[in-house]
Structure formats: C-alpha cells, structure tokens
Design an enzyme around this catalytic site. Structure first.
Site, short mmCIF file in Angstrom:
data_model
loop_
_atom_site.label_atom_id
_atom_site.label_comp_id
_atom_site.label_asym_id
_atom_site.label_seq_id
_atom_site.Cartn_x
_atom_site.Cartn_y
_atom_site.Cartn_z
N ILE A 158 0.85 -1.20 0.00
CA ILE A 158 0.00 0.00 0.00
C ILE A 158 0.89 1.26 0.00
CG2 ILE A 158 -1.88 1.21 1.17
CD1 ILE A 158 -2.64 -1.52 2.44
N LEU A 190 13.00 -2.55 4.39
CA LEU A 190 12.98 -3.51 3.27
C LEU A 190 12.82 -4.96 3.74
CD1 LEU A 190 15.56 -1.99 0.74
CD2 LEU A 190 13.08 -1.70 0.81
N TYR A 200 -2.74 -8.82 16.08
CA TYR A 200 -2.56 -7.82 15.01
C TYR A 200 -3.55 -6.66 15.19
CZ TYR A 200 -3.08 -5.61 10.43
OH TYR A 200 -3.20 -4.68 9.42
N ARG A 256 -12.80 -20.88 9.04
CA ARG A 256 -11.66 -20.49 9.89
C ARG A 256 -12.22 -19.77 11.11
NH1 ARG A 256 -7.97 -17.54 5.45
NH2 ARG A 256 -9.84 -16.27 5.47
N1 LIG Z 1 -2.89 -5.13 3.10
C1 LIG Z 1 -4.05 -4.98 3.68
O1 LIG Z 1 -5.07 -5.55 3.25
C2 LIG Z 1 -4.21 -4.08 4.89
C3 LIG Z 1 -5.47 -3.96 5.48
C4 LIG Z 1 -5.60 -3.13 6.59
C5 LIG Z 1 -4.51 -2.40 7.07
N2 LIG Z 1 -3.29 -2.54 6.48
C6 LIG Z 1 -2.16 -1.78 7.03
O2 LIG Z 1 -1.53 -1.08 5.96
C7 LIG Z 1 -0.12 -0.93 6.22
C8 LIG Z 1 0.66 -1.36 5.00
O3 LIG Z 1 0.34 -2.73 4.71
P1 LIG Z 1 0.89 -3.46 3.40
O4 LIG Z 1 -0.16 -4.43 2.99
O5 LIG Z 1 1.39 -2.46 2.44
O6 LIG Z 1 2.11 -4.28 4.04
P2 LIG Z 1 3.60 -4.49 3.48
O7 LIG Z 1 4.20 -5.57 4.31
O8 LIG Z 1 3.60 -4.65 2.02
O9 LIG Z 1 4.28 -3.09 3.83
C9 LIG Z 1 4.83 -2.77 5.08
C10 LIG Z 1 6.18 -2.11 4.82
O10 LIG Z 1 6.72 -1.70 6.08
C11 LIG Z 1 8.09 -2.10 6.14
N3 LIG Z 1 8.39 -2.31 7.57
C12 LIG Z 1 7.82 -3.21 8.41
N4 LIG Z 1 8.33 -3.09 9.64
C13 LIG Z 1 9.26 -2.09 9.58
C14 LIG Z 1 10.13 -1.51 10.54
N5 LIG Z 1 10.20 -1.95 11.80
N6 LIG Z 1 10.94 -0.49 10.14
C15 LIG Z 1 10.90 -0.04 8.86
N7 LIG Z 1 10.10 -0.56 7.91
C16 LIG Z 1 9.29 -1.58 8.27
C17 LIG Z 1 8.20 -3.36 5.29
O11 LIG Z 1 9.49 -3.59 4.77
C18 LIG Z 1 7.19 -3.06 4.18
O12 LIG Z 1 7.81 -2.40 3.09
C19 LIG Z 1 0.16 -1.74 7.49
O13 LIG Z 1 0.25 -0.85 8.57
C20 LIG Z 1 -1.06 -2.64 7.62
O14 LIG Z 1 -1.32 -2.95 8.97
C21 LIG Z 1 -3.11 -3.38 5.41
#
Ligand SMILES: NC(=O)c1ccc[n+]([C@@H]2O[C@H](COP(=O)([O-])OP(=O)(O)OC[C@H]3O[C@@H](n4cnc5c(N)ncnc54)[C@H](O)[C@@H]3O)[C@@H](O)[C@H]2O)c1
Length: 328
Positions: A12, A33, A146, A287
């Site tokens: 995202i 990363l 989570y 689930r």
């Molecule tokens: N994907 C979904 O459907 C969804 C739904 C609801 C909420 N979210 C929220 O959206 C956000 C982004 O989700 P996403 O799907 O893009 O996940 P993603 O795993 O693709 O992106 C997360 C990014 O954060 C980086 N990261 C993680 N921990 C880190 C740290 N300690 N320091 C620096 N970088 C760090 C990772 O390398 C990654 O690039 C998250 O906060 C997630 O909780 C996602």
C-alpha cells in the site's frame, strides 16, 4: 510540505508513494525492506527523485535523530507487521513492531514538530462485529494481536493529540485491500499471501494448485463470506484526502471501503472470468474468527473529505491483481 512515508516500499505504501510523487510535496521514504521492494522504489524514482532511508523503526535513537534533523511537516505511517495468523503465534513481534515502534515514532514526531500524522489502521480493530455494516463508532473488539496492536496505537495517537495541540492525526481503517496499479509495475509481493484476491490471482497464474474456500455454510446468499474489497489505488488516494482534511480540521478516524461487498464465490467466479482459467476450488472448514459479513459504513470519509474513489469495480480489481501476478 515535507512528508515522510514509512513502509513506502510495501504494497500500500508504494501505491501511495506513487500518488504523492505526483503532487508538489517533498517526499522521503523510510523502510527497512524486510517486506518492501527496492525495485518498486527504483521504478517509482523515475516519476521524480525522492530521498530513501533504509532504516528500521526499532532503532529509536536513529529515528529520533532523523526526524529532528529533517523536520517533516507530515508523516504517513504504513510500516508494520501485517499477518493475522502470525500475530497469534508470535504476538510480541506485533506489539513491538506495530505498537512500540509506532509509539516511539509518535514521540519523535511530537519532539520534532510534525503537525500531521496519518495512520494505517484496519477493520481488524472491529473484531467480529454484531452487524454487517460497521461505522467508526462500532465497538472496537479485536480478536487477534494484530488488530489489538493497531488499536493500541490508535489509542496512543488519540492521547498524544489530546495532550499536544500542534499534533493532529488521521486514522484510516482499511477494509479488504486488493488489486494493483494499472499503469505502473507495482503490486503485492507477499510470499505466502492469505488475502483472497491475491491468492485467487496466484492460482489463476498457476503459482498455486488450487484455491480453498473456508466455509460455504454461512447465512449469506451463496453460503460464503462477504467482504468489502477496495482497490489499492483508492486506499492510496484516501491518504492524500486525509492530509488535506487535517489541514483544516481536527484529528479524526475514517473507515476506508466502498460500503458494499462481494462473496468469496463471486470473487472466484470473477477471477476465473478475467483470467479465462477455470482453476480448481475446494471447500474447507470455516476459519475461526471469520465474521460472515464485514462491510464498511464508509459514509463519513465521503461526507467529510475530498476522497473520490475511482475503482469501485470488482472486475477491474481482479483483472489488475491477475495482470500483476502474471508478470511479478
Ligand atoms: N494489506 C491490507 O489488506 C491491509 C489492510 C488493513 C490495514 N493494512 C495496514 O496497511 C499498512 C501497509 O500494509 P501493506 O499491505 O502495504 O504491508 P507491506 O508488508 O507490504 O508493507 C509494510 C512495509 O513496512 C516495512 N516495515 C515493516 N516493519 C518495519 C520496521 N520496523 N521499520 C521499517 N520498515 C518496516 C516493510 O518492509 C514493508 O515495506 C500496514 O500498517 C497494515 O497494517 C493493510
């Protein structure tokens, strides 16, 4: 404005980064990363140069130093651990990365004069809602670490903004994010994805043998769960709308969804249609913790902000997910 996007190399985050790079704001990205893609960042830098900090948020002193030095106006905070099942097996990873690291980031923001903070939250904060549609005032009762780790960060943000009048936040609770950008090579890259549209795209692209439907005996029209699937580019544009909103309004929280849903079977049928592949589907047991219907009441974000979703179309969402899957 000078804006820091944490997690900008992730799914995202990279879609949101692309949209911010098309504005006049000065953009910086922080990501360790661990799950993000260097390639996505390189591709996006062809739109416009931006500063990238390869940095883990758990290094509190480095993060504080960076924020004090760079003096950002706004922080858009995506970086987090995001796998629900993993959070039940290793909860402390979630409380450390999603709550402790976020708390430190908020502290650094306040100490360095950040005015606006946009936080990625989730429909998982609602847990198993009593009604099909959830609004921002529905009960917040997460059923896994989570969702709990995100809710705790929401509460910390509310307390911080109450105590520090110069620091405003906007919490965005996303529903089921899916699909990929249509005109740029970025998308979802999780190795063991569990999200329905991503998994269906992988099966259609012959990366998995079959798709499991978890429960076909729910009290819904076809017996399978119903969810509010939203295109990732519409989630991304909600962040631009939230930043604009914060400049003239108080701190707030918004659901981000389309306000209507599709069943698992409808999604499967659509993925078969757009891919032209009649892949194998098997029904498995329900689930634990899957509510039968989870749809946003997203009227508040539409009413209060300039958010204007453009991809509310299941065919387009599935097609974009499939096209991405074939080439990633
Ligand atoms: N994907 C979904 O459907 C969804 C739904 C609801 C909420 N979210 C929220 O959206 C956000 C982004 O989700 P996403 O799907 O893009 O996940 P993603 O795993 O693709 O992106 C997360 C990014 O954060 C980086 N990261 C993680 N921990 C880190 C740290 N300690 N320091 C620096 N970088 C760090 C990772 O390398 C990654 O690039 C998250 O906060 C997630 O909780 C996602």
């Amino acid at each position: 404005m000078k804006i820091l996007i944490t997690g900008g190399a992730g799914y995202i985050g990279s879609h949101t980064l692309r949209q911010f790079l098309n504005t006049k704001h000065q953009i910086c990205v922080l990501d360790n990363l661990s799950k993000g893609s260097q390639k996505a960042l390189e591709d996006l830098s062809t739109i416009r140069e931006f500063q990238f900090y390869k940095q883990d948020l758990s290094d509190f002193s480095k993060v504080k130093e960076l924020l004090l030095e760079e003096k950002f106006d706004a922080v858009v905070h995506f970086a987090a651990s995001i796998e629900v099942f993993e959070s039940t097996q290793n909860p402390l990873k979630y409380y450390l990365n999603n709550t402790a690291n976020t708390t430190n980031l908020i502290d650094s923001c306040i100490k360095s004069g950040v005015k606006y903070f946009i936080f990625s939250s989730t429909a998982a904060t609602y847990g198993e809602p009593k009604s099909d549609f959830v609004s921002e005032s529905s009960a917040l009762e997460p059923i896994n670490p989570y969702g709990q780790s995100k809710l705790m960060s929401e509460e910390i943000l509310r307390a911080a903004s109450k105590a520090h009048s110069g620091f405003k936040h906007c919490i965005l609770r996303y529903f089921n994010v899916a699909g990929a950008c249509m005109d740029f090579k970025i998308g979802q890259r999780y190795p063991k994805a569990t999200l329905l549209i991503k998994v269906a795209a992988e099966v259609a692209a012959r990366k998995r043998d079959k798709l499991f439907i978890y429960g076909d005996d729910y009290a819904t029209k076809d017996g399978t769960c119903i969810r509010d699937f939203i295109h990732v580019d519409d989630i991304a544009s909600a962040h631009l709308a939230a930043l604009e909103y914060l400049q003239h309004s108080k701190s707030d929280v918004f659901n981000v969804g389309y306000g209507h849903g599709f069943s698992v079977k409808e999604v499967v049928a659509m993925m078969k249609k757009v891919s032209g592949i009649d892949f194998e589907v098997e029904c498995a047991l329900r689930r634990q913790g899957d509510p039968s219907v989870l749809i946003s009441d997203a009227s508040k974000i539409r009413k209060c902000t300039s958010w204007n979703p453009k991809y509310d179309n299941l065919e387009l969402i599935c097609k974009s997910a499939y096209e991405w899957e074939k080439q990633c």
